[in-house]
Structure formats: structure tokens, C-alpha cells
Motif scaffolding. Structure first.
Motif, mmCIF file in Angstrom:
data_model
loop_
_atom_site.group_PDB
_atom_site.id
_atom_site.type_symbol
_atom_site.label_atom_id
_atom_site.label_comp_id
_atom_site.label_asym_id
_atom_site.label_seq_id
_atom_site.Cartn_x
_atom_site.Cartn_y
_atom_site.Cartn_z
ATOM 1 N N LYS A 189 -18.020 0.328 -8.769
ATOM 2 C CA LYS A 189 -16.702 -0.139 -8.322
ATOM 3 C C LYS A 189 -16.868 -0.996 -7.048
ATOM 4 O O LYS A 189 -16.254 -2.057 -6.923
ATOM 5 N N LEU A 213 -10.230 4.364 0.393
ATOM 6 C CA LEU A 213 -9.918 2.992 -0.022
ATOM 7 C C LEU A 213 -11.172 2.159 -0.197
ATOM 8 O O LEU A 213 -12.217 2.445 0.407
ATOM 9 N N TYR A 227 -16.283 8.489 -8.108
ATOM 10 C CA TYR A 227 -15.066 7.875 -8.675
ATOM 11 C C TYR A 227 -14.939 8.462 -10.075
ATOM 12 O O TYR A 227 -15.710 8.142 -10.988
ATOM 13 N N MET A 248 0.853 -1.204 0.000
ATOM 14 C CA MET A 248 0.000 0.000 0.000
ATOM 15 C C MET A 248 0.883 1.246 0.000
ATOM 16 O O MET A 248 1.851 1.307 0.719
ATOM 17 N N ILE A 298 -16.016 -4.979 -6.378
ATOM 18 C CA ILE A 298 -15.204 -5.477 -5.255
ATOM 19 C C ILE A 298 -15.989 -6.530 -4.461
ATOM 20 O O ILE A 298 -15.442 -7.525 -4.004
ATOM 21 N N GLN A 358 -8.536 -7.302 1.365
ATOM 22 C CA GLN A 358 -7.876 -6.483 0.325
ATOM 23 C C GLN A 358 -8.167 -5.027 0.615
ATOM 24 O O GLN A 358 -9.273 -4.686 1.035
ATOM 25 N N ALA A 359 -7.171 -4.180 0.373
ATOM 26 C CA ALA A 359 -7.345 -2.730 0.556
ATOM 27 C C ALA A 359 -6.784 -2.050 -0.674
ATOM 28 O O ALA A 359 -5.605 -2.185 -0.975
ATOM 29 N N ARG A 360 -7.648 -1.356 -1.413
ATOM 30 C CA ARG A 360 -7.198 -0.711 -2.674
ATOM 31 C C ARG A 360 -7.437 0.787 -2.570
ATOM 32 O O ARG A 360 -8.570 1.220 -2.363
ATOM 33 N N SER A 361 -6.361 1.558 -2.738
ATOM 34 C CA SER A 361 -6.498 3.022 -2.690
ATOM 35 C C SER A 361 -7.112 3.530 -3.995
ATOM 36 O O SER A 361 -6.713 3.117 -5.081
ATOM 37 N N ILE A 362 -8.077 4.447 -3.865
ATOM 38 C CA ILE A 362 -8.606 5.123 -5.068
ATOM 39 C C ILE A 362 -8.454 6.643 -4.905
ATOM 40 O O ILE A 362 -9.195 7.415 -5.518
ATOM 41 N N ARG A 376 -5.141 3.169 7.405
ATOM 42 C CA ARG A 376 -5.486 1.970 6.638
ATOM 43 C C ARG A 376 -4.860 0.690 7.196
ATOM 44 O O ARG A 376 -5.455 -0.386 7.085
#
Ligand SMILES: C[S@@+](CC[C@H](N)C(=O)[O-])C[C@H]1O[C@@H](n2cnc3c(N)ncnc32)[C@H](O)[C@@H]1O
Length: 309
Positions: free
Chosen positions: A84, A301, A67, A1, A88, A245-249, A229
Motif C-alpha cells: 500500500k 494514515l 493492513y 478527512m 502511495i 495527501q492524507a488517507r486514513s486506513i 493529522r
């Protein structure tokens, strides 16, 4: 991350000074915000009552940052964020979904239409939003598939193991506490079920201090939810979730938010905004040093986790 770093010292002092000036200018309003029992439903009822388009069935009623990767309108970007999150959560035909903090249920209508999920139960603390959302769902002809109720994500009135998916679109930062919600989401998910959240948090390196406490209170964010996070992921683990799971946007949210507030501040309706990040991008720092700091979040995220089989 990725680590987007600490906010420069001079920005922080400038922002602290603005808070002090607000207080000197209008102490009664500030005390009103900071009083003990300022509830989140009160905040959203006040916002709803100010909205002139609230009862217009043709105007979407999204309440998220959006987004903006490919979108240039507010309503389009909000729908893109819901899509989105649906991606996920792997929303699929046959799914029974619990959606907490649904606002006006725009995402629920979208998920039934586009992902063909079987049924959605929605829970929201703000009564006025629930009433209006129920009208919108009825108008869409979806009352058989979307059941909306007043209630709290931290005390979900549903049986154990009863959902395939639990979703929280830009709302868990408000829950008192977010961790209590993790425990509840785990309880109501069936084994193998999935929790998916789009959530805002303070970015890594921000001091968890008095100023954050003041800003959190104004935004109806319990101070207990102010962690970064890494801690977020640890807390999901602690409550039993696996395959987290951790996804930055960040890059597709905050630069557009800078333009959003500037335009809306001039009196332009959010439904008429045109923001094109590919042509005009103020960058992440512009957000962090101003509103991101005040709003006590500047890390965005998408998180997900599964209940073990
Ligand atoms: C920023 S809005 C997001 C609304 C919607 N998800 C959207 O994206 O348009 C936050 C929502 O969370 C709801 N909320 C806050 N605390 C809650 C709680 N404890 N339980 C359920 N809903 C809550 C508010 O009423 C509001 O509808």
C-alpha cells in the motif's frame, strides 16, 4: 478527512488508573521506562533479543500493524501495508529510493522484487536490526540493489537531491523529531520527488496532556511528535511539500490489532495468527479505549507529499 471523535471520559479514567497501578506494582521498571535517555534503538534491540525466530531465514521479520483489508495472517497483512505504501509512493522501475526505519528490510526486498525499483538505500538507528537485515538481503541476492546503513532519519548521510522517493513505513512517530525528518527528506529528494509515510498518531480530540506524555515516553515517541493529522499536514506544507495527501486506513488496521494483542497475549506466535475482519470485527472503539490509548496512537494514515519541480 473523517473525525473519529474524542475518547469517552470514563475510558480515560480507567486507563489512567491502570497506569498508576503499574507504577505502584513495579516502580523500578516504570522509572526505567521513563528515564531520560531511553533510546528507541534500545527498545528495538530488546524486542529483537526476545524473538526466538530472529535468525530463521524462512520467517519474515515484519514490525508493523499490517493492513488487514483482505489479509488474514500477520505476515500477509504486513506485506500488504508495504504494498500500500509502495502504491502511495508510486514506486516504479528506475526509482532510487531512500527507506528510513526499515526494521529488518522486509519491505525493501519486496519493493525490489515487486516494483522493480532500481536501488534502495536504507537507514535505521538499531544496529542489531541492520546486521540481521544485511544478512537477509544477502541471502535474497540483493546486495547490489539494497544498501543498508546505521544512521538516523533526522541526519541523513546523503547528498541533496539524490533520491526519487523517500519512504517511512510505520516509524516516523519515533523520530526525534518527525519534523526534522521532513526537512531532511525534502533536502535529499530531487525536485519532483515524493515522500510517502505510513504513520500512527493520536486521534483528533485526544487531550495532549500529562498522560499522553507518560505513554509517549514508554513507547519511545518524542512528545514533540504528538499532534493530530491536521497539524501533520500543516507541518509537511511548512517544510515545502506540495500535493499533500492524507488517507486514513484506521478501519483496516486497529480492529485487527485488538485481536492481535489478545492472541499474542495468550502465547500464540504472531506468525500463526488467523484474523478475519470480515467475519469478526471488534471495531475501532475497542482499540481506542485500551491499547490505542496506552500506546498513544489510534489514528493511522498514509501521507504523501512532493518536492516542487
Ligand atoms: C515499528 S518499526 C518498523 C520497521 C519496518 N518499517 C516494518 O514495517 O517492518 C520502527 C523502526 O524505526 C527505526 N527507527 C526509529 N528511530 C529511527 C531514526 N531516528 N532513524 C532511523 N530509523 C529509526 C527502528 O529501529 C525500527 O526499525
Amino acid at each position: 478527512m473523517e473525525n473519529i471523535g474524542k475518547i469517552p471520559f470514563n475510558y480515560e479514567w480507567r486507563n489512567r488508573w491502570i497506569i498508576i497501578q503499574d507504577f505502584i506494582r513495579n516502580p523500578f521498571q516504570e522509572i526505567w521506562f521513563l528515564r531520560d535517555k531511553f533510546e528507541v534503538s534500545e527498545l528495538y534491540t530488546r524486542i529483537a533479543k526476545r524473538d526466538r525466530d530472529l535468525h530463521d531465514p524462512n520467517i519474515p521479520q515484519w514490525l508493523n500493524f499490517g493492513y488487514w483489508k483482505e489479509e488474514t495472517t500477520y505476515d500477509g497483512a504486513c506485506a500488504a501495508l508495504a504494498r500500500k505504501l509502495g502504491e502511495i509512493a508510486e514506486l516504479s522501475p528506475g526509482d532510487k529510493v531512500l527507506d528510513v526505519g526499515f526494521g529488518f528490510a522486509e519491505q525493501d526486498i519486496l519493493w525490489v522484487r515487486e516494483n522493480n525499483v532500481d536501488a534502495i538505500t536504507g537507514i535505521n538507528t538499531t544496529e542489531l536490526q541492520v546486521e540481521i537485515a544485511q544478512e537477509r538481503v544477502a541471502r535474497a541476492g540483493l546486495t547490489e540493489r539494497i544498501n543498508l546503513q546505521v544512521g538516523s532519519a533526522t541526519e541523513i548521510p546523503c547528498e541533496d537531491n539524490s533520491f526519487d522517493k523517500v519512504t517511512a513505513l510505520e516509524c516516523a512517530f519515533h523520530f526525534n523529531t518527525r519534523e526534522d525528518f521532513f526537512a531532511e527528506a525534502f533536502r535529499v529528494l530531487r525536485p519532483g520527488g515524493k515522500l510517502a509515510l505510513a504513520d500512527c498518531l493520536p486521534r483528533m480530540g485526544r487531550d495532549i496532556d500529562f498522560w499522553l506524555r507518560v505513554n509517549s515516553k514508554k513507547m519511545c515517541i518524542p512528545f514533540a511528535n504528538q499532534y493530530d493529522r491536521h497539524t501533520y499536514v500543516e507541518k509537511l506544507k511548512k517544510h515545502g511539500f506540495v500535493n499533500i495527501q492524507a488517507r486514513s486506513i484506521n478501519e483496516y488496521v486497529w480492529p485487527a490489532a485488538v485481536r492481535y494483542f489478545a492472541e499474542v497475549g495468550k502465547g500464540i506466535s504472531k506468525h500463526e495468527l488467523a484474523i478475519d475482519l470480515q467475519k469478526d470485527n471488534p471495531g475501532l472503539e475497542a482499540w481506542s479505549r485500551d491499547r490505542g490509548w496506552f500506546m498513544a496512537f489510534d489514528d493511522y494514515l498514509l501521507f504523501s507529499g512532493e518536492k516542487p519541480d
